[in-house]
Motif scaffolding. Structure first.
Motif, PDB file in Angstrom:
ATOM      1  N   ARG A  66       0.844  -1.198   0.247  1.00  0.00           N
ATOM      2  CA  ARG A  66      -0.085   0.036   0.114  1.00  0.00           C
ATOM      3  C   ARG A  66       0.931   1.142  -0.104  1.00  0.00           C
ATOM      4  O   ARG A  66       0.362   2.153  -0.469  1.00  0.00           O
ATOM      5  N   GLU A  69      -0.597   4.873  -1.015  1.00  0.00           N
ATOM      6  CA  GLU A  69      -1.877   4.967  -0.303  1.00  0.00           C
ATOM      7  C   GLU A  69      -1.672   5.201   1.306  1.00  0.00           C
ATOM      8  O   GLU A  69      -2.397   5.980   2.025  1.00  0.00           O
ATOM      9  N   ARG A  93      -2.151  11.413  -6.901  1.00  0.00           N
ATOM     10  CA  ARG A  93      -3.057  10.650  -7.488  1.00  0.00           C
ATOM     11  C   ARG A  93      -2.876  10.464  -8.906  1.00  0.00           C
ATOM     12  O   ARG A  93      -3.384   9.671  -9.399  1.00  0.00           O
ATOM     13  N   CYS A 122      -0.476   7.666  -9.674  1.00  0.00           N
ATOM     14  CA  CYS A 122      -1.133   6.477  -9.299  1.00  0.00           C
ATOM     15  C   CYS A 122      -2.027   6.188 -10.579  1.00  0.00           C
ATOM     16  O   CYS A 122      -1.955   4.907 -10.911  1.00  0.00           O
TER      17      CYS A 122
END
Lengths: 265, 238
Positions: free
Chosen positions: A60, A65, A93, A96
């Motif tokens: 993660r 995240e 963001r 990703c």
């Protein structure tokens, strides 16, 4: 007497992914302890370990995240520089959405269950800035086809699909933009054995046809053995051993890895 | 002839943590290997013949020693080379042939055989053509070429495995009992292919339950029987 492994000499390419001394605590629990790893372009790294070993937490963090307490993470890509953990939310963001794909064990984490399957994949393209409807539709169905999703179910929402099909939608979403890095968190756990084999086969094909660099986390050693070139074994947040997949399975060095390998059916 | 491999003081054992003991496999093995040479490993069961092959291939981690491999990219110690370098060498220069096929679901026999050529950059068409040639050579029936080997008999799987393992000429070939349970035709095809590769310069180290199968190919023998001095181990076949 032990032999220490040298730095790469023959491979000329730089690692795509480089994580250094990544640590993360939750309250009193040290979830990840100073983990360092490099993954080269086209390589598949498997991370194994029991529940609570920190493997999913680490993944993660690679997906930006979670932010670690300390450590650095770089990707060798033209559009990003420096420690990715230092990026602001917007930049994370964007990165990703465009360069990192992820498939979760639980499809609810990765998909909008009531939207159409093709819409789920197209959403990823929208975030990356694509606005032309025809292009969205075409790219989404290409990605679903590459994930071996039946094209007559394009409009079906994931909520109506089987577990194996839901994983294919996640996979299609993850690869729609041809990511540099594909992260897989227990992608076949909970699926029937026969469905599991099909999903693994799809992943293997993608790896060979598209040369996507992958990091796959699983407690299932069979999955790791099928897909990974190299394996990292984690326990209580630490890396206890890392090596070529066949070496880890045939000649594990650490007591914990031996126990893990011998426990496999 | 040029040296391909220099093995110095190679030592391997297994630490079994749950038993709290250490099992020695072999100790202080040294030898050199030149291009086109065929070295046979001998010794009774448990002398460490297969273990030595796996240690050179880095499926096993050695305890001590040095193994210099003169790769096309330069000399490198196989015991200490980075994992990614070993992966590269396995793809391009070092082959390992066993009697067992690692089949994958939904991958046809011909695709499996063609794979090493595809990874080496050949076109799908050329690779497939060559793959079919070798399947025929090893006696796999044409009806089976497009089928999935997962369901083949042991003998047919082994032929597919040999075709795959020997399709791409390597600099160093490690052979772990590849003739076990092969039929006559396939064995003849295997020996012919090994002779061809040897003549082209491939260095080979082999373990054979019946060395007679490859008798004409053997240049040297190393005896791994425990307790021998290094000078007692080596034998040159005249």
């Amino acid at each position: 007497m032990t032999i220490t492994i040298d730095a790469p000499k023959l491979i000329k390419a730089a690692p795509l992914l480089r994580a250094q001394n990544v640590s993360k605590t939750y309250g009193a629990v040290q979830a990840v302890r100073s983990v360092s790893v490099e993954v080269f372009p086209g390589e598949v790294l498997g991370i194994v370990g029991e529940s609570g070993s920190g493997k999913s937490t680490f993944l993660r963090m690679l997906n930006l995240e979670e932010t670690p307490d300390s450590g650095s993470y770089t990707l060798d890509l033209p559009e990003v520089e420096g420690n990715l953990f230092d990026l602001d939310r917007f930049a994370r963001r964007m990165l990703c959405a465009t360069r990192i794909g992820i498939v979760y064990q639980n499809p609810h984490l990765g998909l909008l269950m009531k939207h159409s399957s093709s819409g789920n994949v197209a959403e990823r393209l929208l975030v990356a800035g694509e606005r032309r409807f025809a292009v969205l539709r075409e790219k989404a169905s290409d990605a679903l086809e590459a994930s071996e999703f039946p094209l007559d179910r394009l409009d079906a929402p994931p909520a109506e699909l089987s577990g194996g099909m839901q994983q294919r939608v996640q996979l299609a979403k993850a690869i729609a933009l041809e990511p540099a890095l594909l992260l897989l968190d227990e992608p076949t756990t909970g699926l029937d054995v026969s469905v599991q084999a099909l999903v693994l086969d799809t992943l293997k094909r993608l790896q060979q046809d598209r040369k996507i660099t992958m990091v796959i986390v699983s407690h299932d050693l069979g999955v790791i053995r099928t897909l990974a070139d190299r394996v990292m074994v984690m326990r209580r947040g630490e890396v206890v051993e890392a090596g070529l997949a066949d070496q880890i399975f045939q000649d594990p060095q650490h007591a914990y890895t031996q126990q893990l390998v011998h426990a496999k059916l | 002839m040029t040296t391909v491999l220099e093995v110095q003081g190679l030592t391997k054992g297994f630490t079994m943590h749950h038993l709290g003991n250490h099992l020695a496999a072999f100790d202080q093995i040294s030898f050199d290997l030149r291009a086109g040479e065929f070295l046979l490993l001998k010794g009774q069961n448990g002398a460490g013949k297969s273990t030595l092959l796996r240690t050179l291939y880095r499926s096993y981690i050695a305890q001590a020693g040095q193994v210099i491999f003169h790769s096309n990219h330069g000399a490198i110690d196989l015991l200490r080379a980075a994992d990614v370098d070993i992966t590269l060498l396995r793809r391009e220069e070092i082959g390992f042939v066993t009697q067992f096929l690692v089949a994958r679901p939904r991958v046809s026999a011909e695709a499996l055989v063609a794979e090493p050529l595809r990874l080496a950059g050949q076109s799908a068409e050329a690779a497939l053509k060559e793959a079919r040639k070798w399947l025929a050579e090893f006696g796999v029936k044409e009806d089976l070429w497009r089928a999935y080997p997962t369901t083949f008999s042991g003998g047919e799987q082994q032929k597919v495995n040999l075709a795959r393992a020997l399709i791409l000429p390597q600099k160093l070939l490690l052979l772990d009992e590849p003739t076990a349970s092969l039929d006559v035709k396939a064995r003849a095809a295997l020996v012919a292919r090994l002779r061809e590769l040897k003549a082209a310069g491939t260095a080979m180290i082999g373990v054979f339950h019946h060395p007679d199968d490859v008798a004409q190919l053997i240049d040297r023998v190393i005896d791994l029987t425990p307790g021998l001095e290094n000078e007692e181990r080596e034998d040159v076949v005249v």
